[in-house]
Design a protein around this motif. Structure first.
Motif: not given
Ligand code: FHN
Length: 500
Positions: A142-149, A187-191
């Motif tokens: 999951k990157h900063h856009d919050g979309f979980a793969l 894992f991006s904490v930032l969303e």
């Protein structure tokens, strides 16, 4: 969805403007004159000796894959490039300025509806990485856009909401593990689009309630990833620079403990958290927070002393910047195979791993430029991989010809600058009882001549062994001289000191 503006505070947190963070990556670590009590310091010892960490420090070469919704636009939209509008390809959601498409955020936040990568083949990715010589791989869950793969029970903004509807993280973890490549989850904490996320530290009761909900959500997803994918070896955290997270040091300290308790042997880099004084990567005493230095991103240490003995890895893009897919590489300097080999050997010679980033497109295909690099790196590693995998720093005077790596009584010199006289001169301290006694070029059976050249420089602490490279030996790329070390055959002459 709530849109977050990127404040200077965020850029400061990213170390883009703060002296504190950048100072840690431009020279030897600055340690305080006196140590102080730090309650939220390291949880694990420096240089762990368990099997997972031993494997980590022997990887040499790794692969990073940034993949997500940002791969669909590929750093452009309807023929307009985002190069001047977004900081990087995987930051395209933040595209602003005169050439940003109208209602862009809304367009971006609906891309999940078309995410259905028909060419995605995790086994093909893993085979390519194996052939390239990668021993570990870091994958964006999951990157900063919050979309979980992966199918997460804690958010509706996940792969199950897309037409693809399958667990991409599982496919990747299974395929790479089957190839014997260790998997680490990015894992991006930032969303950016999470209504409970804050960049600044929460102040009001409402902000605190909201951010605490976000912290619990973060913990839930991390525990879920450990439950779903027990094969993984570690986490590669990102997006931990905002004051909201920095001020949550009690939570992050205890979360790190809980993650390690749930997954013994878990490896976590220094980017995950900070101490109670806001010191990130290294606490206020300069002690590393986490199991390896995780700040060498698109930069490399220039001397062994800079590392202070810590384990570390460097992550690198092929284009100047941009981790997610970029359709158009024209007009950019994209690193050549020779550039990347130099960075690889520099990293391994300083006891680090070099991790090369790939950004597949929206259909799951690698960029043609990445395929070419992977193939050429793999061809070089097939011949020279023994100088990388399991090789470590050699405590010798730095060579002008390239980089030393060492494995037991074997010394490797990766030659990037071939001497015009074809003499590879190896400087060895006069007192050393381990000197080159035989040599050959990897991939070539011929034994090379080794001549002890005691050149008699006054006050010189070194003596020299000249490895003669055959004039007829041709190489269009760096080559590796493999030397066996043994007792010196004769003592170095004692010369009269110069009278001055
Ligand atoms: O903001 C991210 C960026 O998009 C990318 O993921 C890199 C590589 O890990 N990390 C952050 C920038 O430092």
């Amino acid at each position: 969805m709530k849109v977050l503006k990127y404040s200077m505070l965020t850029l400061l947190g990213m170390g883009l403007a703060s002296g504190q963070v950048s100072a840690q990556w431009t020279g030897p670590k600055q340690k305080p004159a006196e140590r102080k009590e730090v309650k939220y310091g390291p949880i694990t010892p420096k240089n762990r000796t368990d099997a997972n960490m031993e494997a980590f420090r022997n990887y040499g070469l790794g692969q990073f894959i940034h993949w997500g919704l940002y791969a669909i636009p590929g750093n452009e939209w309807e023929g307009v490039s985002a190069r001047k509008g977004a900081a990087a390809s995987e930051w395209i959601r933040t595209w602003s300025g005169p050439n940003a498409p109208k209602n862009w955020k809304e367009t971006y936040d609906n891309l999940y509806k078309q995410f259905d990568p028909k060419s995605f083949d995790a086994k093909a990715w893993a085979k390519q990485a194996k052939d390239m010589g990668a021993k570990y791989m870091i994958f964006t869950t999951k990157h900063h856009d919050g979309f979980a793969l992966w199918p997460t029970q804690y958010s509706d903004y996940d792969i199950m909401a897309s037409p693809y509807k399958k667990d991409i993280v599982k496919e990747v973890v299974d395929a790479y593990t089957a190839e014997g490549i260790d998997v680490y989850l990015y894992f991006s904490v930032l969303e950016w689009n999470n209504p409970d996320y804050l960049t600044k530290a929460p102040v009001t009761a409402e902000e605190k309630a909201k951010y605490n909900k976000f912290l619990q959500y973060t913990k839930n997803q991390l525990m879920e990833l450990l439950t779903n994918y027990p094969q993984i070896k570690g986490f590669w955290f990102d997006g931990t620079w905002d004051q909201s997270w920095v001020q949550s040091y009690d939570f992050t300290y205890n979360l790190e403990k809980e993650l390690r308790e749930k997954h013994p042997g878990l490896i976590i880099g220094s980017r995950f958290r900070n101490d109670e004084f806001g010191k990130r990567h290294f606490d206020s005493n300069g002690d590393i927070l986490g199991d390896y230095e995780q700040g060498w991103e698109r930069k490399l240490p220039q001397a062994y002393e800079w590392l202070d003995g810590n384990d570390w890895d460097a992550v690198m893009t092929i284009p100047p910047n941009g981790w997610g897919y970029m359709k158009d590489w024209s007009g950019l300097y994209t690193k050549t195979t020779d550039d990347l080999l130099d960075m690889l050997m520099q990293s391994v010679s300083l006891n680090g791993n070099f991790v090369l980033n790939f950004g597949p497109d929206g259909q799951g295909k690698m960029h043609p430029g990445e395929d070419k690099i992977a193939k050429e790196l793999g061809a070089w590693m097939k011949v020279n991989g023994e100088a990388v995998h399991g090789a470590r720093h050699a405590d010798l005077p730095v060579s002008k010809l390239g980089y030393y790596t060492e494995k037991g009584n074997t010394l490797y010199l990766s030659v990037f600058n071939r001497p015009v006289n074809n003499i590879a001169r190896i400087a060895v301290p006069k007192k050393s009882n381990r000197v080159p006694v035989s040599a050959q070029i990897l991939g070539n059976k011929a034994q090379l001549k080794v001549v002890h050249s005691d050149i008699g420089l006054d006050l010189d602490k070194n003596t020299y062994y000249d490895v003669i490279i055959p004039k007829g030996y041709k190489s269009h790329r760096a080559f590796v001289i493999k030397m066996e070390l043994g007792e010196p055959r004769k003592a170095t002459d004692n010369l009269m000191d110069a009278k001055m």
